[in-house]
Motif scaffolding. Sequence first.
Motif, short mmCIF file in Angstrom:
data_model
loop_
_atom_site.label_atom_id
_atom_site.label_comp_id
_atom_site.label_asym_id
_atom_site.label_seq_id
_atom_site.Cartn_x
_atom_site.Cartn_y
_atom_site.Cartn_z
N THR A 84 50.26 57.29 14.14
CA THR A 84 49.77 55.92 14.33
C THR A 84 50.30 55.44 15.68
N TYR A 85 49.52 54.63 16.34
CA TYR A 85 49.86 54.19 17.70
C TYR A 85 51.17 53.40 17.74
N ALA A 86 51.42 52.63 16.72
CA ALA A 86 52.60 51.77 16.73
C ALA A 86 53.89 52.54 16.47
N HIS A 87 53.79 53.78 15.97
CA HIS A 87 54.99 54.56 15.65
C HIS A 87 54.95 55.94 16.31
N ASN A 88 54.37 55.99 17.49
CA ASN A 88 54.24 57.26 18.20
C ASN A 88 55.57 57.66 18.84
N ASN A 89 55.94 58.93 18.68
CA ASN A 89 57.23 59.40 19.20
C ASN A 89 57.33 59.29 20.72
N PHE A 90 56.27 59.68 21.41
CA PHE A 90 56.28 59.56 22.87
C PHE A 90 56.33 58.10 23.28
N GLY A 91 55.68 57.26 22.49
CA GLY A 91 55.71 55.82 22.75
C GLY A 91 57.11 55.25 22.63
N TYR A 92 57.86 55.76 21.68
CA TYR A 92 59.25 55.30 21.53
C TYR A 92 60.08 55.71 22.74
N TRP A 93 59.80 56.91 23.27
CA TRP A 93 60.50 57.35 24.47
C TRP A 93 60.16 56.43 25.65
N LEU A 94 58.87 56.07 25.78
CA LEU A 94 58.47 55.14 26.83
C LEU A 94 59.13 53.78 26.63
N GLN A 95 59.24 53.40 25.38
CA GLN A 95 59.87 52.11 25.06
C GLN A 95 61.31 52.08 25.54
N ASP A 96 62.03 53.16 25.34
CA ASP A 96 63.42 53.23 25.80
C ASP A 96 63.51 53.25 27.32
N ILE A 97 62.62 54.02 27.95
CA ILE A 97 62.62 54.12 29.41
C ILE A 97 62.31 52.77 30.06
N MET A 98 61.35 52.07 29.48
CA MET A 98 60.89 50.79 30.05
C MET A 98 61.69 49.61 29.53
N HIS A 99 62.62 49.88 28.61
CA HIS A 99 63.41 48.80 27.99
C HIS A 99 62.49 47.73 27.40
N SER A 100 61.45 48.21 26.71
CA SER A 100 60.44 47.33 26.14
C SER A 100 60.78 46.98 24.69
N SER A 101 60.19 45.90 24.22
CA SER A 101 60.42 45.47 22.84
C SER A 101 59.40 46.09 21.89
N ARG A 102 58.45 46.90 22.42
CA ARG A 102 57.41 47.47 21.57
C ARG A 102 57.13 48.92 21.97
N ASN A 103 56.50 49.65 21.05
CA ASN A 103 56.05 51.01 21.33
C ASN A 103 54.88 50.92 22.31
N GLN A 104 54.97 51.62 23.43
CA GLN A 104 54.00 51.46 24.51
C GLN A 104 52.86 52.48 24.50
#
Length: 214
Positions: A84-104
């Motif tokens: 699912t887009y909201a719980h994507n593993n690569f998205g979580y990595w992007l979230q950490d890199i970008m210091h974002s509040s959401r899965n990107q």
Amino acid sequence: MKLYSSVITVMGHKFFWYGLLFVVVWLDSLIGTTDLNNWLIENTLTVIALLFLILTFKKYKFSNFSYLLICIFLCLHVYGSKYTYAHNNFGYWLQDIMHSSRNQYDRLVHFSFGLLLYYPLQEFLFKGFKITKQIALKIPVLIILSASGLYEIIEWLVADIFFVEEGVSYLGTQGDVWDSQKDMAIAFFGVVIASTLYYVYSKLINTRKDSILI
């Protein structure tokens, strides 16, 4: 011998390897999915896109570069459907890199929609429909923006009317009330970048050709 020769010919085409790569990624997304119902909904448009490419293959063949761009986009999309887009593993990595509040990850795919599909669209309009080059360069921008808006409407229909139970997973808004508008904006941003790059590239190529003729 004819069969062997045909197989070798098919395997020699880049289109075959792009298709094989996509099938592997697609099967992996199905086997490893964390939400089968969401996977089925997400891949409805994938099936439609594949049917279009298959049914039109005899009448019109994209360039290898266009097939590569289409393959990359479809791989990104089906990988998103795996978790699912909201719980994507690569998205979580992007979230950490970008210091974002959401899965990107959903933002990445919407951006890729504009960035990667601009060239195949303008090529299809120019070579398939014989539209003038100047118009073919502009129409894909409008198509991408319109398709982004249509997709958001489809998301609303799926989530609020047809598949209410899967609505939250499918939408992936992650609490952002402006998610739809941002998705459309970033797709538009992607296609503007792609069209600008292609325009500059075309100018450079034409300038180079003119200098050779001189």
